[in-house]
Design a protein around this motif. Structure first.
Motif, PDB file in Angstrom:
ATOM      1  N   UNK A 227      37.513 -77.130 -39.495  1.00 43.69           N
ATOM      2  CA  UNK A 227      37.371 -77.270 -38.721  1.00 43.69           C
ATOM      3  C   UNK A 227      37.219 -78.634 -37.171  1.00 43.69           C
ATOM      4  N   UNK A 228      37.769 -80.074 -38.232  1.00 44.06           N
ATOM      5  CA  UNK A 228      37.297 -81.147 -37.427  1.00 44.06           C
ATOM      6  C   UNK A 228      38.946 -81.153 -35.570  1.00 44.06           C
ATOM      7  N   UNK A 229      39.547 -80.378 -36.709  1.00 44.15           N
ATOM      8  CA  UNK A 229      40.580 -79.973 -35.735  1.00 44.15           C
ATOM      9  C   UNK A 229      41.094 -78.893 -34.236  1.00 44.15           C
ATOM     10  N   UNK A 230      39.598 -78.103 -34.718  1.00 39.74           N
ATOM     11  CA  UNK A 230      39.600 -77.070 -33.743  1.00 39.74           C
ATOM     12  C   UNK A 230      38.495 -77.687 -33.165  1.00 39.74           C
ATOM     13  N   UNK A 231      37.640 -78.434 -32.879  1.00 40.70           N
ATOM     14  CA  UNK A 231      35.955 -79.418 -32.709  1.00 40.70           C
ATOM     15  C   UNK A 231      37.667 -80.147 -31.401  1.00 40.70           C
ATOM     16  N   UNK A 232      38.591 -81.376 -31.807  1.00 34.15           N
ATOM     17  CA  UNK A 232      38.782 -82.384 -31.009  1.00 34.15           C
ATOM     18  C   UNK A 232      39.822 -81.259 -30.229  1.00 34.15           C
ATOM     19  N   UNK A 233      40.420 -80.150 -30.351  1.00 33.95           N
ATOM     20  CA  UNK A 233      41.479 -79.191 -29.659  1.00 33.95           C
ATOM     21  C   UNK A 233      39.812 -78.890 -28.894  1.00 33.95           C
ATOM     22  N   UNK A 234      39.101 -78.409 -28.884  1.00 32.82           N
ATOM     23  CA  UNK A 234      38.329 -77.739 -28.160  1.00 32.82           C
ATOM     24  C   UNK A 234      38.110 -78.909 -26.704  1.00 32.82           C
ATOM     25  N   UNK A 235      37.530 -80.531 -27.533  1.00 34.93           N
ATOM     26  CA  UNK A 235      37.549 -81.651 -26.413  1.00 34.93           C
ATOM     27  C   UNK A 235      38.828 -81.332 -25.757  1.00 34.93           C
ATOM     28  N   UNK A 236      39.348 -81.278 -26.215  1.00 35.41           N
ATOM     29  CA  UNK A 236      41.050 -81.833 -24.877  1.00 35.41           C
ATOM     30  C   UNK A 236      41.361 -80.391 -23.962  1.00 35.41           C
ATOM     31  N   UNK A 237      40.595 -79.668 -24.523  1.00 38.70           N
ATOM     32  CA  UNK A 237      40.662 -78.464 -23.345  1.00 38.70           C
ATOM     33  C   UNK A 237      39.896 -78.169 -22.216  1.00 38.70           C
ATOM     34  N   UNK A 238      38.402 -78.507 -22.845  1.00 32.99           N
ATOM     35  CA  UNK A 238      37.742 -78.980 -21.755  1.00 32.99           C
ATOM     36  C   UNK A 238      37.718 -80.145 -21.200  1.00 32.99           C
ATOM     37  N   UNK A 239      38.451 -81.276 -21.767  1.00 31.21           N
ATOM     38  CA  UNK A 239      38.943 -82.693 -20.586  1.00 31.21           C
ATOM     39  C   UNK A 239      39.418 -82.326 -19.723  1.00 31.21           C
ATOM     40  N   UNK A 240      40.916 -80.863 -20.602  1.00 32.41           N
ATOM     41  CA  UNK A 240      41.882 -80.270 -19.399  1.00 32.41           C
ATOM     42  C   UNK A 240      41.194 -79.469 -17.763  1.00 32.41           C
ATOM     43  N   UNK A 241      39.487 -78.747 -18.864  1.00 33.93           N
ATOM     44  CA  UNK A 241      39.330 -78.079 -17.475  1.00 33.93           C
ATOM     45  C   UNK A 241      38.683 -78.907 -16.098  1.00 33.93           C
ATOM     46  N   UNK A 242      37.782 -80.224 -16.779  1.00 26.43           N
ATOM     47  CA  UNK A 242      37.094 -81.083 -15.886  1.00 26.43           C
ATOM     48  C   UNK A 242      38.039 -82.142 -14.955  1.00 26.43           C
ATOM     49  N   UNK A 243      39.053 -82.284 -15.109  1.00 29.21           N
ATOM     50  CA  UNK A 243      40.207 -82.776 -14.762  1.00 29.21           C
ATOM     51  C   UNK A 243      40.849 -82.347 -13.752  1.00 29.21           C
ATOM     52  N   UNK A 244      41.756 -80.859 -13.795  1.00 29.62           N
ATOM     53  CA  UNK A 244      41.596 -79.896 -12.928  1.00 29.62           C
ATOM     54  C   UNK A 244      40.774 -79.621 -11.822  1.00 29.62           C
ATOM     55  N   UNK A 245      39.278 -78.625 -12.323  1.00 32.91           N
ATOM     56  CA  UNK A 245      38.230 -79.057 -11.855  1.00 32.91           C
ATOM     57  C   UNK A 245      37.824 -80.613 -10.558  1.00 32.91           C
ATOM     58  N   UNK A 246      38.212 -81.624 -10.982  1.00 32.54           N
ATOM     59  CA  UNK A 246      38.119 -82.397  -9.967  1.00 32.54           C
ATOM     60  C   UNK A 246      39.220 -82.367  -9.244  1.00 32.54           C
ATOM     61  N   UNK A 247      40.368 -82.361  -9.228  1.00 30.92           N
ATOM     62  CA  UNK A 247      41.892 -82.305  -8.294  1.00 30.92           C
ATOM     63  C   UNK A 247      41.997 -81.115  -8.093  1.00 30.92           C
ATOM     64  N   UNK A 248      41.059 -79.965  -8.315  1.00 33.41           N
ATOM     65  CA  UNK A 248      41.343 -79.077  -7.107  1.00 33.41           C
ATOM     66  C   UNK A 248      40.630 -79.585  -5.441  1.00 33.41           C
ATOM     67  N   UNK A 249      41.580 -79.048  -4.846  1.00 40.70           N
ATOM     68  CA  UNK A 249      40.472 -79.191  -3.383  1.00 40.70           C
ATOM     69  C   UNK A 249      39.804 -78.790  -3.112  1.00 40.70           C
ATOM     70  N   UNK A 250      39.445 -77.377  -3.980  1.00 44.00           N
ATOM     71  CA  UNK A 250      37.918 -76.816  -3.290  1.00 44.00           C
ATOM     72  C   UNK A 250      36.652 -77.257  -4.062  1.00 44.00           C
ATOM     73  N   UNK A 251      36.535 -78.122  -5.113  1.00 45.05           N
ATOM     74  CA  UNK A 251      35.715 -78.705  -5.506  1.00 45.05           C
ATOM     75  C   UNK A 251      34.994 -79.298  -4.726  1.00 45.05           C
ATOM     76  N   UNK A 252      33.539 -78.909  -4.946  1.00 37.24           N
ATOM     77  CA  UNK A 252      32.730 -80.722  -3.908  1.00 37.24           C
ATOM     78  C   UNK A 252      32.603 -81.696  -5.102  1.00 37.24           C
ATOM     79  N   UNK A 253      32.802 -81.687  -6.192  1.00 36.89           N
ATOM     80  CA  UNK A 253      33.099 -82.925  -7.033  1.00 36.89           C
ATOM     81  C   UNK A 253      33.883 -84.408  -6.643  1.00 36.89           C
ATOM     82  N   UNK A 254      33.269 -85.404  -7.210  1.00 37.20           N
ATOM     83  CA  UNK A 254      34.325 -86.201  -6.866  1.00 37.20           C
ATOM     84  C   UNK A 254      34.025 -87.491  -8.068  1.00 37.20           C
ATOM     85  N   UNK A 255      33.192 -87.486  -9.108  1.00 41.00           N
ATOM     86  CA  UNK A 255      33.161 -87.712  -9.468  1.00 41.00           C
ATOM     87  C   UNK A 255      31.943 -87.720 -10.842  1.00 41.00           C
ATOM     88  N   UNK A 256      32.976 -87.634 -12.014  1.00 39.40           N
ATOM     89  CA  UNK A 256      32.695 -86.709 -13.324  1.00 39.40           C
ATOM     90  C   UNK A 256      32.724 -88.068 -14.534  1.00 39.40           C
TER      91      UNK A 256
END
Length: 228
Positions: free
Chosen positions: A151-180
């Motif tokens: 259960x602990x391993x699954x939740x930390x994998x979910x954390x990393x997936x969400x972190x990568x999602x935010x990173x790709x969103x911020x790096x996207x050329x179409x995004x309006x977000x500049x800070x997170x």
């Protein structure tokens, strides 16, 4: 189960309850990450956002002065009208469609699915701990420890997936977000990983057979053979 083992299991169970509470708080809340667009001018409204595994919340904030922590809209704690909507892969809606363009849909689905697996392992571990208090069932502590570790391993994998999602969103050329930044739900998820991993390891150690203090202890304590 020996009395000493019972005491150790009860103490570990308290840590498990804290870890489970932190994980449930992380899974059901939507403060994993806070997003902020650039503020073009003061004395005007802007929209900041925060989201979790299931939904996005946008908050309209009236900016009278610049945020001392950056050039974005916020902080999110300022008063304002809030509007929340679930992601499109759960429900349909205009807000969800707008958000989906700026995020990686597959990341959000993966993070949510992995979090559900974490909850499933946590339930199995809890059942094993409860039944282990029965007479002669202390062997259930081993699978309980493994389930909580999973259960602990699954939740930390979910954390990393969400972190990568935010990173790709911020790096996207179409995004309006500049800070997170990552908020308290993200912290709860990380805390639950630590507590569940430690609790799982503790249960595995508790379930190990008692080792003799001296190499000859078992031989000396053994019953002598009887001759017919």
């Amino acid at each position: 189960m020996f009395e000493e083992q019972v005491t150790k299991v009860k103490i570990t169970s308290v840590v498990i309850v804290v870890g489970m509470s932190a994980m449930l708080a992380a899974v059901v809340t939507d403060h994993w990450a806070v997003l902020s667009p650039r503020v073009e001018k003061l004395n005007a409204t802007c929209e900041a956002a925060h989201f979790g595994l299931w939904r996005l919340c946008k908050k309209t904030i009236f900016m009278m002065k610049e945020d001392p922590q950056g050039k974005g809209c916020g902080p999110i704690s300022l008063p304002g009208a809030k509007n929340c909507s679930y992601f499109k892969h759960f429900t349909s809606g205009e807000e969800a469609e707008v958000f989906e363009v700026k995020t990686q849909k597959e990341y959000n689905i993966s993070a949510a699915a992995i979090a559900i697996f974490s909850l499933f392992f946590m339930i199995l571990g809890t059942l094993c701990v409860i039944f282990s208090f029965g007479k002669g069932r202390d062997y259930l502590l081993r699978p309980a420890g493994m389930f909580f570790a999973f259960a602990g391993l699954c939740i930390i994998i979910s954390v990393e997936v969400m972190r990568q999602s935010v990173k790709r969103m911020i790096d996207s050329d179409e995004t309006i977000w500049i800070e997170y930044y990552y908020s308290w739900s993200f912290t709860c998820a990380c805390a639950s990983f630590t507590l569940l991993i430690l609790s799982g390891a503790a249960l595995l150690l508790i379930s190990m057979p008692h080792m003799p203090r001296n190499p000859w202890e078992t031989c000396m304590d053994a019953e002598p053979d009887t001759l017919d």
